[in-house]
Write a protein that holds these residues in place. Structure first.
Motif, PDB file in Angstrom:
ATOM      1  N   ARG A 144       0.854  -1.184  -0.204  1.00  0.00           N
ATOM      2  CA  ARG A 144      -0.107   0.192  -0.053  1.00  0.00           C
ATOM      3  C   ARG A 144       0.947   1.285   0.009  1.00  0.00           C
ATOM      4  O   ARG A 144       0.440   2.418  -0.697  1.00  0.00           O
ATOM      5  CB  ARG A 144      -0.892   0.160   1.331  1.00  0.00           C
ATOM      6  N   PHE A 145       2.124   1.076   0.575  1.00  0.00           N
ATOM      7  CA  PHE A 145       2.683   2.593   0.775  1.00  0.00           C
ATOM      8  C   PHE A 145       4.278   2.399   0.375  1.00  0.00           C
ATOM      9  O   PHE A 145       4.728   1.163   0.502  1.00  0.00           O
ATOM     10  CB  PHE A 145       2.806   2.763   2.475  1.00  0.00           C
ATOM     11  N   HIS A 146       4.805   3.392  -0.218  1.00  0.00           N
ATOM     12  CA  HIS A 146       6.190   3.403  -0.631  1.00  0.00           C
ATOM     13  C   HIS A 146       7.148   3.919   0.276  1.00  0.00           C
ATOM     14  O   HIS A 146       6.923   5.105   0.845  1.00  0.00           O
ATOM     15  CB  HIS A 146       6.187   4.226  -1.945  1.00  0.00           C
ATOM     16  N   ASP A 147       8.074   3.300   0.724  1.00  0.00           N
ATOM     17  CA  ASP A 147       9.243   3.718   1.507  1.00  0.00           C
ATOM     18  C   ASP A 147      10.187   4.426   0.592  1.00  0.00           C
ATOM     19  O   ASP A 147      10.311   4.004  -0.612  1.00  0.00           O
ATOM     20  CB  ASP A 147       9.930   2.380   2.411  1.00  0.00           C
ATOM     21  N   THR A 159      19.912   3.164   0.405  1.00  0.00           N
ATOM     22  CA  THR A 159      19.836   3.562   1.758  1.00  0.00           C
ATOM     23  C   THR A 159      18.587   4.199   2.156  1.00  0.00           C
ATOM     24  O   THR A 159      17.726   4.846   1.456  1.00  0.00           O
ATOM     25  CB  THR A 159      20.945   4.878   2.023  1.00  0.00           C
ATOM     26  N   LEU A 160      17.784   3.427   3.219  1.00  0.00           N
ATOM     27  CA  LEU A 160      16.418   3.917   3.500  1.00  0.00           C
ATOM     28  C   LEU A 160      16.646   5.322   4.079  1.00  0.00           C
ATOM     29  O   LEU A 160      17.330   5.589   4.860  1.00  0.00           O
ATOM     30  CB  LEU A 160      15.895   2.925   4.549  1.00  0.00           C
ATOM     31  N   VAL A 161      15.640   5.992   3.631  1.00  0.00           N
ATOM     32  CA  VAL A 161      15.585   7.658   3.972  1.00  0.00           C
ATOM     33  C   VAL A 161      14.349   7.726   4.883  1.00  0.00           C
ATOM     34  O   VAL A 161      14.529   8.291   6.079  1.00  0.00           O
ATOM     35  CB  VAL A 161      15.390   8.418   2.729  1.00  0.00           C
ATOM     36  N   HIS A 162      13.225   7.078   4.361  1.00  0.00           N
ATOM     37  CA  HIS A 162      11.921   7.292   5.091  1.00  0.00           C
ATOM     38  C   HIS A 162      11.224   5.982   4.972  1.00  0.00           C
ATOM     39  O   HIS A 162      10.620   5.711   4.033  1.00  0.00           O
ATOM     40  CB  HIS A 162      11.140   8.379   4.888  1.00  0.00           C
ATOM     41  N   GLU A 163      10.836   5.311   6.104  1.00  0.00           N
ATOM     42  CA  GLU A 163       9.936   4.259   6.061  1.00  0.00           C
ATOM     43  C   GLU A 163       8.632   4.618   6.277  1.00  0.00           C
ATOM     44  O   GLU A 163       8.141   5.279   7.453  1.00  0.00           O
ATOM     45  CB  GLU A 163      10.331   3.392   7.415  1.00  0.00           C
ATOM     46  N   ASN A 164       7.773   4.479   5.451  1.00  0.00           N
ATOM     47  CA  ASN A 164       6.310   5.137   5.374  1.00  0.00           C
ATOM     48  C   ASN A 164       5.462   4.170   6.013  1.00  0.00           C
ATOM     49  O   ASN A 164       4.683   3.501   5.448  1.00  0.00           O
ATOM     50  CB  ASN A 164       6.104   4.986   3.883  1.00  0.00           C
ATOM     51  N   THR A 165       5.392   4.459   7.337  1.00  0.00           N
ATOM     52  CA  THR A 165       4.523   3.600   8.132  1.00  0.00           C
ATOM     53  C   THR A 165       3.381   4.278   8.456  1.00  0.00           C
ATOM     54  O   THR A 165       2.293   3.940   9.098  1.00  0.00           O
ATOM     55  CB  THR A 165       5.212   3.171   9.699  1.00  0.00           C
ATOM     56  N   GLU A 166       3.344   5.812   8.053  1.00  0.00           N
ATOM     57  CA  GLU A 166       2.133   6.735   8.533  1.00  0.00           C
ATOM     58  C   GLU A 166       1.052   6.508   7.431  1.00  0.00           C
ATOM     59  O   GLU A 166       0.201   7.383   7.561  1.00  0.00           O
ATOM     60  CB  GLU A 166       2.800   7.920   8.832  1.00  0.00           C
ATOM     61  N   GLY A 167       1.474   6.000   6.015  1.00  0.00           N
ATOM     62  CA  GLY A 167       0.423   6.003   5.067  1.00  0.00           C
ATOM     63  C   GLY A 167       0.502   7.250   4.184  1.00  0.00           C
ATOM     64  O   GLY A 167      -0.458   7.639   3.552  1.00  0.00           O
ATOM     65  N   TRP A 168       1.821   7.840   3.948  1.00  0.00           N
ATOM     66  CA  TRP A 168       1.897   8.781   3.161  1.00  0.00           C
ATOM     67  C   TRP A 168       1.528   8.600   1.617  1.00  0.00           C
ATOM     68  O   TRP A 168       2.005   7.354   1.230  1.00  0.00           O
ATOM     69  CB  TRP A 168       3.236   9.605   3.198  1.00  0.00           C
ATOM     70  N   ALA A 169       1.001   9.286   0.775  1.00  0.00           N
ATOM     71  CA  ALA A 169       0.635   9.057  -0.320  1.00  0.00           C
ATOM     72  C   ALA A 169       1.751   9.700  -1.300  1.00  0.00           C
ATOM     73  O   ALA A 169       1.929   9.245  -2.339  1.00  0.00           O
ATOM     74  CB  ALA A 169      -0.492   9.954  -0.808  1.00  0.00           C
ATOM     75  N   GLY A 170       2.631  10.257  -0.825  1.00  0.00           N
ATOM     76  CA  GLY A 170       3.732  10.842  -1.491  1.00  0.00           C
ATOM     77  C   GLY A 170       4.586  11.991  -0.870  1.00  0.00           C
ATOM     78  O   GLY A 170       4.289  12.165   0.257  1.00  0.00           O
ATOM     79  N   PHE A 171       5.746  11.960  -1.624  1.00  0.00           N
ATOM     80  CA  PHE A 171       6.838  12.825  -1.062  1.00  0.00           C
ATOM     81  C   PHE A 171       7.417  13.821  -1.990  1.00  0.00           C
ATOM     82  O   PHE A 171       7.188  13.431  -3.179  1.00  0.00           O
ATOM     83  CB  PHE A 171       8.060  11.955  -0.312  1.00  0.00           C
ATOM     84  N   GLU A 172       7.927  15.036  -1.683  1.00  0.00           N
ATOM     85  CA  GLU A 172       8.393  16.048  -2.433  1.00  0.00           C
ATOM     86  C   GLU A 172      10.004  16.424  -1.812  1.00  0.00           C
ATOM     87  O   GLU A 172      10.001  16.288  -0.516  1.00  0.00           O
ATOM     88  CB  GLU A 172       7.597  17.326  -2.374  1.00  0.00           C
ATOM     89  N   ALA A 173      10.816  16.324  -2.795  1.00  0.00           N
ATOM     90  CA  ALA A 173      12.242  16.600  -2.395  1.00  0.00           C
ATOM     91  C   ALA A 173      12.723  17.675  -3.026  1.00  0.00           C
ATOM     92  O   ALA A 173      12.246  18.210  -4.207  1.00  0.00           O
ATOM     93  CB  ALA A 173      13.172  15.325  -2.610  1.00  0.00           C
ATOM     94  N   ASP A 174      13.922  18.272  -2.593  1.00  0.00           N
ATOM     95  CA  ASP A 174      14.561  19.657  -3.263  1.00  0.00           C
ATOM     96  C   ASP A 174      15.445  18.964  -4.134  1.00  0.00           C
ATOM     97  O   ASP A 174      16.060  17.656  -4.140  1.00  0.00           O
ATOM     98  CB  ASP A 174      14.893  20.572  -2.621  1.00  0.00           C
ATOM     99  N   ASP A 175      16.525  19.882  -4.523  1.00  0.00           N
ATOM    100  CA  ASP A 175      17.586  19.487  -5.340  1.00  0.00           C
ATOM    101  C   ASP A 175      18.919  18.705  -4.619  1.00  0.00           C
ATOM    102  O   ASP A 175      19.598  17.988  -5.189  1.00  0.00           O
ATOM    103  CB  ASP A 175      18.147  20.606  -5.948  1.00  0.00           C
ATOM    104  N   SER A 176      18.950  19.003  -3.295  1.00  0.00           N
ATOM    105  CA  SER A 176      19.695  18.188  -2.376  1.00  0.00           C
ATOM    106  C   SER A 176      19.412  16.924  -1.986  1.00  0.00           C
ATOM    107  O   SER A 176      20.112  16.110  -1.521  1.00  0.00           O
ATOM    108  CB  SER A 176      20.038  19.031  -1.120  1.00  0.00           C
ATOM    109  N   LEU A 177      18.369  16.235  -2.666  1.00  0.00           N
ATOM    110  CA  LEU A 177      17.618  15.113  -2.441  1.00  0.00           C
ATOM    111  C   LEU A 177      17.109  15.156  -0.921  1.00  0.00           C
ATOM    112  O   LEU A 177      17.253  13.742  -0.486  1.00  0.00           O
ATOM    113  CB  LEU A 177      18.602  14.093  -2.974  1.00  0.00           C
ATOM    114  N   THR A 178      16.987  15.928  -0.581  1.00  0.00           N
ATOM    115  CA  THR A 178      16.434  16.025   1.019  1.00  0.00           C
ATOM    116  C   THR A 178      14.860  16.125   0.951  1.00  0.00           C
ATOM    117  O   THR A 178      14.198  17.064   0.285  1.00  0.00           O
ATOM    118  CB  THR A 178      16.600  17.648   1.690  1.00  0.00           C
ATOM    119  N   LEU A 179      14.220  15.269   1.657  1.00  0.00           N
ATOM    120  CA  LEU A 179      12.629  15.358   1.542  1.00  0.00           C
ATOM    121  C   LEU A 179      12.107  16.557   2.388  1.00  0.00           C
ATOM    122  O   LEU A 179      12.767  16.955   3.271  1.00  0.00           O
ATOM    123  CB  LEU A 179      12.148  14.072   2.498  1.00  0.00           C
TER     124      LEU A 179
END
Length: 655
Positions: A144-147, A159-179
């Motif tokens: 159901r969820f993308h880590d 390398t795991l950056v964020h384990e999506n246990t909260e049910g997020w539908a998506g993420f946005e990052a900047d040019d430094s690849l920071t969420l």
């Protein structure tokens, strides 16, 4: 002599464009230039399957094949930011579980970067300054969820950056690849956007987007230094406009807007990420430039290219572009544009066999709906029936109403192989952006809420009536045809308005909205509230009844006109059971139906031999119902994996 006969008589001496030329593999497509400008890449067939190829920019004829797909065409590929590898995705027989693969440019080594079962990858972010890494989402832990993982495209290390246990539908990052943002739907079907600081997601959302704005409001990326966040935003207005937010102060500035269309694509400075130009598409696409250099280049191209064009790929230094050109009545051509030398060199013609063929003009039209809404539409007429070229035939012609899928998508202007195919067979073709279609403002989208089979269908009927009143369509010779939502609309047309259409072609269309929502892919779960708010909520008695009332399955006994159904056995969105159950219901009532099943396809027919085979069946079916012409079936079915469980005897040429 009837008008249908008149159209057929005029078309009969026009060259028949073969299905292979229209729906077979292009000679080349999907061209890209590597970020460093050293390489050109493209898709081309190998053993009749589309694969990725490569050549030096300085020697385009020195080509080598980089992938070896033999069963299904590669649907998408892109360059690694450092230009050392080509990355591509593939699934298995249409299941849409896309894995990520890499081909090393120097060695040619091909490897899978995400070797997991039942997994669908997402690209979360890429960078203009970090060249060897990208952010990807994987749902291998929970379907159901993308880590989010940081992938080193050189070594393959994740390398795991964020384990999506909260049910997020998506993420946005900047040019430094920071969420920077985590996004999920709220209880109303809108969107909550939570800021991420030092890897920690804020408990409360900074931005709450109402359901009415959810399909027309989104972030649109950061500048390279992170100082500006762009938004495409419809809040407080109708059409989505382009805004720039100062990330230090939060102040927003309106950069651009359009009164009839949402703002769409942008061109960004390849080093700074600053928006240089933007597009808006109402009936046709319009580009407006902020940057004088970009404006000069687009003007230079406009003087030399007929029809529509656009930028499909750019180098990091922005000195070389790949440009596509759609001449509208010819195959799309790709050019290499050297901005320093002001030279335009042909890279490829997608389908040279279509050059000189009797391709027809597309006419943009605005059609009024019964409640005053304006429906942007596109009409193509058969050859030789419109002597003065005004978009009105000299006598009414048989018409195919071609309904787009989604429904949260849109039809657009330009070369359309389905339009050309059907027009060449003797039919007018009308594509309607019915309410719910995207790109025309949130009021247009939201006018479709809870209107499946109701006002959405009324729009299609209004378009048919318009075509009849204008002298375009012969009233008793109108077919309805479409895929996905368009397939559903076809079933609605034959059940809710059984006397309007002469026949219907349903391609992977749902017949029962209750079972459709029960069987959606697991990774759609974070978005399901929006389906409930826009279609009907099966968790309430009222919503469940609404879904039932809008489901053609329950009116299968009302079908009195011929129906052709096409389905992929591996479809993850609209399960095979959606087609099976309406075929069973029709047979129970003794109603003829033709059912075509492809055991190696999913949501649509992506193998050319399967697509061509189905279209051969469609031709015979339409010829029997509307009186147009058809290319002989020949051995096209034998070359495909088509199965016809029932109804072959109802299609001309199948027997």
């Amino acid at each position: 002599m009837s008008s249908a006969t008149t159209a057929a008589a005029r078309v009969k001496d026009i060259a028949l464009i073969s299905r292979d030329d229209l729906f077979g593999n292009p000679v080349r497509s999907g061209g890209k230039i590597s970020p460093d400008g050293q390489w050109l890449s493209w898709m081309a067939p190998w053993e009749d399957v589309m694969n990725v190829w490569l050549a030096p920019t300085s020697d385009p004829d020195n080509a080598r094949r980089m992938t070896s797909a033999k069963d299904r065409p590669i649907p998408q590929y892109f360059w690694s930011p450092d230009s050392t590898a080509l990355l591509y995705v593939r699934d298995k027989e249409g299941d849409e579980n896309y894995l990520l693969y890499k081909v090393d440019v120097a060695s040619g080594e091909d490897s899978c970067l995400t070797p997991f079962e039942n997994t669908r990858i997402q690209v979360v972010g890429a960078s203009d300054t970090i060249k060897d890494k990208i952010l990807i989402g994987l749902n291998n832990r929970d379907p159901r969820f993308h880590d989010v993982h940081l992938l080193n495209v050189t070594t393959g290390e994740m390398t795991l950056v964020h384990e999506n246990t909260e049910g997020w539908a998506g993420f946005e990052a900047d040019d430094s690849l920071t969420l920077r943002w985590a996004v999920r739907q709220n209880a109303s079907g809108g969107t909550d956007m939570h800021e991420i600081t030092d890897g920690v997601v804020a408990e409360t959302p900074r931005e709450v987007i109402a359901m009415d704005d959810a399909l027309t409001t989104t972030t649109a990326g950061y500048t390279t230094d992170g100082s500006v966040l762009y938004w495409i935003d419809s809040r407080g207005r109708n059409t989505a406009a382009l805004f720039a937010e100062d990330t230090a102060t939060g102040e927003r500035t309106l950069l651009a807007e359009h009164d009839k269309a949402d703002l769409g694509g942008t061109l960004r400075d390849t080093k700074t990420g600053v928006v240089q130009a933007y597009s808006a598409t109402y009936l046709r696409t319009e580009w407006t430039c902020f940057d004088k250099g970009i404006e000069a280049s687009l003007d230079w191209l406009r003087e030399r290219l007929k029809g529509d064009f656009g930028v499909q790929s750019r180098t990091d230094d922005d000195r070389k572009w790949l440009v596509w050109n759609d001449p509208l009545t010819g195959p799309i051509t790709s050019y290499l544009y050297d901005r320093d030398a002001d030279t335009l060199t042909t890279f490829y013609v997608t389908k040279p066999s279509l050059e000189g063929q009797p391709l027809q003009a597309m006419h943009p039209r605005e059609i009024p709906a019964r409640d005053g809404l304006t429906l942007p539409c596109y009409l193509t007429l058969p050859p030789a029936v419109d002597v003065d070229g005004d978009g009105i035939p000299d006598a009414p012609v048989p018409l195919v109403l071609l309904v787009h899928g989604g429904p949260w998508a849109r039809d657009g202007y330009g070369f359309n192989r389905t339009h050309q195919w059907l027009a060449n067979r003797g039919y007018g073709v009308l594509s309607v952006n019915y309410r719910g279609s995207t790109g025309f403002g949130k009021d247009f989208v939201n006018a479709a809420n809870l209107q499946w089979s109701k006002a959405m269908h009324d729009d299609l009927i209004d378009a048919v009536n318009w075509a009849v009143e204008q002298g375009i369509a012969e009233q008793d010779k109108v077919a309805i045809m479409g895929g996905s939502y368009g397939g559903y609309a076809t079933l609605v047309g034959l059940t809710y308005t059984p006397d309007v259409f002469a026949c219907g072609v349903d391609i992977v269309g749902p017949s029962n909205l209750e079972t459709l929502l029960e069987t959606i892919p697991p990774y759609w779960e974070p978005m399901v509230k929006q389906f409930h708010e826009r279609m009907g909520n099966p968790e309430t008695e009222e919503g469940k009844q609404l879904l039932k009332d809008c489901s053609p399955l329950y009116l299968a006994d009302k079908i009195v006109k011929p129906l052709l159904i096409g389905q992929g056995a591996n479809d993850p969105r609209v399960k095979q059971s959606e087609s099976d159950q309406i075929v069973t219901a029709m047979e129970k009532h003794g109603i003829p139906v033709t059912y075509v099943l492809f055991p190696d396809e999913g949501h649509g027919f992506h193998r050319p031999e399967n697509n061509i085979a189905f279209n051969a069946i469609v031709e015979g079916f339409l010829a029997g119902c509307l009186g147009g012409r058809a290319e002989p079936v020949g051995d096209t079915l034998a070359k495909s994996n088509a199965q016809i469980p029932t109804g072959a005897e109802f299609v001309q040429g199948l027997g």
